[in-house]
Design an enzyme around this catalytic site. Structure first.
Site, PDB file in Angstrom:
ATOM      1  N   PRO A  66       0.794  -1.224   0.000  1.00 18.66           N
ATOM      2  CA  PRO A  66       0.000   0.000   0.000  1.00 18.66           C
ATOM      3  C   PRO A  66       0.832   1.281   0.000  1.00 18.66           C
ATOM      4  O   PRO A  66       1.870   1.359   0.651  1.00 18.66           O
ATOM      5  CB  PRO A  66      -0.817  -0.108   1.288  1.00 18.66           C
ATOM      6  CG  PRO A  66      -0.102  -1.094   2.136  1.00 18.66           C
ATOM      7  CD  PRO A  66       0.556  -2.050   1.181  1.00 18.66           C
ATOM      8  N   ASN A  67       0.325   2.239  -0.743  1.00 13.89           N
ATOM      9  CA  ASN A  67       0.856   3.610  -0.842  1.00 13.89           C
ATOM     10  C   ASN A  67       2.141   3.719  -1.655  1.00 13.89           C
ATOM     11  O   ASN A  67       2.601   4.827  -1.929  1.00 13.89           O
ATOM     12  CB  ASN A  67       1.056   4.232   0.559  1.00 13.89           C
ATOM     13  CG  ASN A  67      -0.245   4.297   1.324  1.00 13.89           C
ATOM     14  OD1 ASN A  67      -1.232   4.830   0.813  1.00 13.89           O
ATOM     15  ND2 ASN A  67      -0.287   3.728   2.516  1.00 13.89           N
ATOM     16  N   ARG A  69       5.632  11.020  -2.592  1.00 11.61           N
ATOM     17  CA  ARG A  69       5.231  10.709  -1.227  1.00 11.61           C
ATOM     18  C   ARG A  69       6.405  10.888  -0.264  1.00 11.61           C
ATOM     19  O   ARG A  69       7.385  10.151  -0.353  1.00 11.61           O
ATOM     20  CB  ARG A  69       4.760   9.250  -1.181  1.00 11.61           C
ATOM     21  CG  ARG A  69       4.444   8.745   0.198  1.00 11.61           C
ATOM     22  CD  ARG A  69       4.371   7.226   0.240  1.00 11.61           C
ATOM     23  NE  ARG A  69       4.004   6.799   1.578  1.00 11.61           N
ATOM     24  CZ  ARG A  69       4.218   5.587   2.074  1.00 11.61           C
ATOM     25  NH1 ARG A  69       4.775   4.664   1.322  1.00 11.61           N
ATOM     26  NH2 ARG A  69       3.870   5.292   3.294  1.00 11.61           N
ATOM     27  N   TYR A  85      11.320   8.700   1.545  1.00 11.74           N
ATOM     28  CA  TYR A  85      11.273   7.616   0.558  1.00 11.74           C
ATOM     29  C   TYR A  85      11.992   7.915  -0.758  1.00 11.74           C
ATOM     30  O   TYR A  85      12.058   7.046  -1.625  1.00 11.74           O
ATOM     31  CB  TYR A  85       9.804   7.253   0.286  1.00 11.74           C
ATOM     32  CG  TYR A  85       9.086   6.741   1.529  1.00 11.74           C
ATOM     33  CD1 TYR A  85       9.538   5.598   2.191  1.00 11.74           C
ATOM     34  CD2 TYR A  85       7.979   7.405   2.062  1.00 11.74           C
ATOM     35  CE1 TYR A  85       8.905   5.138   3.336  1.00 11.74           C
ATOM     36  CE2 TYR A  85       7.334   6.950   3.209  1.00 11.74           C
ATOM     37  CZ  TYR A  85       7.802   5.815   3.840  1.00 11.74           C
ATOM     38  OH  TYR A  85       7.187   5.346   4.973  1.00 11.74           O
ATOM     39  N   ASN A 145       8.036  -5.366  -0.808  1.00 11.64           N
ATOM     40  CA  ASN A 145       7.918  -4.255   0.138  1.00 11.64           C
ATOM     41  C   ASN A 145       6.454  -4.215   0.572  1.00 11.64           C
ATOM     42  O   ASN A 145       5.600  -3.731  -0.173  1.00 11.64           O
ATOM     43  CB  ASN A 145       8.321  -2.925  -0.498  1.00 11.64           C
ATOM     44  CG  ASN A 145       8.281  -1.796   0.527  1.00 11.64           C
ATOM     45  OD1 ASN A 145       7.711  -1.949   1.618  1.00 11.64           O
ATOM     46  ND2 ASN A 145       8.869  -0.659   0.190  1.00 11.64           N
ATOM     47  N   ALA A 192       2.983  -0.649   5.097  1.00 11.55           N
ATOM     48  CA  ALA A 192       2.545  -0.678   6.499  1.00 11.55           C
ATOM     49  C   ALA A 192       2.018  -2.050   6.926  1.00 11.55           C
ATOM     50  O   ALA A 192       1.975  -2.350   8.127  1.00 11.55           O
ATOM     51  CB  ALA A 192       1.487   0.394   6.728  1.00 11.55           C
ATOM     52  N   GLU A 238      12.216  -9.446   2.160  1.00 15.07           N
ATOM     53  CA  GLU A 238      11.470  -8.262   2.607  1.00 15.07           C
ATOM     54  C   GLU A 238      12.348  -7.038   2.399  1.00 15.07           C
ATOM     55  O   GLU A 238      13.490  -7.022   2.853  1.00 15.07           O
ATOM     56  CB  GLU A 238      11.113  -8.434   4.089  1.00 15.07           C
ATOM     57  CG  GLU A 238      10.364  -7.243   4.658  1.00 15.07           C
ATOM     58  CD  GLU A 238      10.103  -7.394   6.164  1.00 15.07           C
ATOM     59  OE1 GLU A 238       9.931  -8.525   6.661  1.00 15.07           O
ATOM     60  OE2 GLU A 238      10.088  -6.355   6.838  1.00 15.07           O
ATOM     61  N   HIS A 292      12.580  -2.587   2.438  1.00 21.70           N
ATOM     62  CA  HIS A 292      12.028  -1.273   2.802  1.00 21.70           C
ATOM     63  C   HIS A 292      12.970  -0.196   2.327  1.00 21.70           C
ATOM     64  O   HIS A 292      14.195  -0.329   2.456  1.00 21.70           O
ATOM     65  CB  HIS A 292      11.852  -1.160   4.321  1.00 21.70           C
ATOM     66  CG  HIS A 292      10.955  -2.207   4.871  1.00 21.70           C
ATOM     67  ND1 HIS A 292       9.585  -2.126   4.778  1.00 21.70           N
ATOM     68  CD2 HIS A 292      11.222  -3.393   5.470  1.00 21.70           C
ATOM     69  CE1 HIS A 292       9.053  -3.211   5.315  1.00 21.70           C
ATOM     70  NE2 HIS A 292      10.027  -4.001   5.734  1.00 21.70           N
ATOM     71  N   ARG A 329      12.952   4.358  12.967  1.00 23.20           N
ATOM     72  CA  ARG A 329      11.790   5.243  12.889  1.00 23.20           C
ATOM     73  C   ARG A 329      10.881   5.030  14.108  1.00 23.20           C
ATOM     74  O   ARG A 329      11.340   4.615  15.159  1.00 23.20           O
ATOM     75  CB  ARG A 329      11.068   5.012  11.545  1.00 23.20           C
ATOM     76  CG  ARG A 329      11.958   5.331  10.343  1.00 23.20           C
ATOM     77  CD  ARG A 329      11.229   5.161   9.030  1.00 23.20           C
ATOM     78  NE  ARG A 329      10.078   6.057   8.938  1.00 23.20           N
ATOM     79  CZ  ARG A 329       9.101   5.930   8.023  1.00 23.20           C
ATOM     80  NH1 ARG A 329       9.164   4.951   7.134  1.00 23.20           N
ATOM     81  NH2 ARG A 329       8.090   6.770   8.018  1.00 23.20           N
TER      82      ARG A 329
HETATM   83  C1  DQA Z   1       8.081   1.149   4.105  1.00 24.44           C
HETATM   84  C2  DQA Z   1       8.128   1.323   5.633  1.00 24.44           C
HETATM   85  C3  DQA Z   1       6.742   1.139   6.242  1.00 24.44           C
HETATM   86  O1  DQA Z   1       6.799   1.339   7.663  1.00 24.44           O
HETATM   87  C4  DQA Z   1       5.783   2.153   5.662  1.00 24.44           C
HETATM   88  O2  DQA Z   1       4.487   1.946   6.181  1.00 24.44           O
HETATM   89  C5  DQA Z   1       5.769   2.156   4.180  1.00 24.44           C
HETATM   90  C6  DQA Z   1       7.053   2.053   3.461  1.00 24.44           C
HETATM   91  C7  DQA Z   1       9.447   1.456   3.457  1.00 24.44           C
HETATM   92  O3  DQA Z   1       9.635   1.062   2.312  1.00 24.44           O
HETATM   93  O4  DQA Z   1      10.292   2.123   4.068  1.00 24.44           O
HETATM   94  O5  DQA Z   1       4.727   2.291   3.543  1.00 24.44           O
HETATM   95  O6  DQA Z   1       7.760  -0.213   3.814  1.00 24.44           O
END
Ligand code: DQA
Length: 148
Positions: free
Chosen positions: A11-12, A19, A24, A75, A78, A99, A101, A108
């Site tokens: 998501p996102n 963003r 990011y 990735n 959240a 995994e 990020h 964080r």
């Molecule tokens: C994320 C880290 C997550 O905590 C966050 O909710 C994201 C992006 C990252 O790529 O740093 O959406 O996965």
């Protein structure tokens, strides 16, 4: 047969580029996908990229990866911190999952420090911006002994 990778974004991440660029970076999702695809193609590895904002759709992408992909770079956004269902999906397919990020989730907010998924993944890479995805690809290439 050549190896195939599913590059999966949660998501996102469709908003990448605009963003919170201070966290990011400014690279778009399409540009990241292209860069990772170009990188693995140098090792004759194929890559298909998918993104969804929906937990169930991500689960279905993981299930179908079992049939065609040799590895997944994921990735989970959240959902990393909340989703037992995604953990069970990863645990339920034999395909290795890395995994990744963009940000260092351990540096964080406290609620980002825990990953419910890391324990069923081959490993976790966090904190290197969009290069985290390249490092994730290298982790799979090395796992397959295509990279020494
Ligand atoms: C994320 C880290 C997550 O905590 C966050 O909710 C994201 C992006 C990252 O790529 O740093 O959406 O996965």
């Amino acid at each position: 047969m050549h190896k195939q990778i599913l590059l999966l974004h949660g998501p996102n991440l469709n908003l990448l580029g605009g963003r919170e660029p201070e966290i990011y970076g400014s690279m778009t999702l399409a540009a990241i996908n292209d860069a990772v695809k170009a990188h693995v193609e140098r090792y004759s590895v194929g890559l298909r990229a998918e993104q969804s904002n929906h937990e169930g759709a991500l689960i279905e992408h993981l299930h179908s990866a079992k049939a065609w992909a040799d590895g997944v770079i994921f990735n989970p956004g959240a959902y990393t911190h909340t989703s037992i269902a995604l953990r069970d999906a990863i645990g339920g397919i034999a395909t290795p999952v890395i995994e990744v990020h963009l940000s260092n989730i351990h540096a964080r907010e406290a609620f980002r420090h825990q990953s419910l998924l890391a324990g069923v993944c081959l490993g976790q890479i966090a904190g290197f911006g969009w290069h985290s995805y390249l490092l994730g690809a290298d982790a799979l290439l090395r796992y397959w002994q295509l990279l020494s």
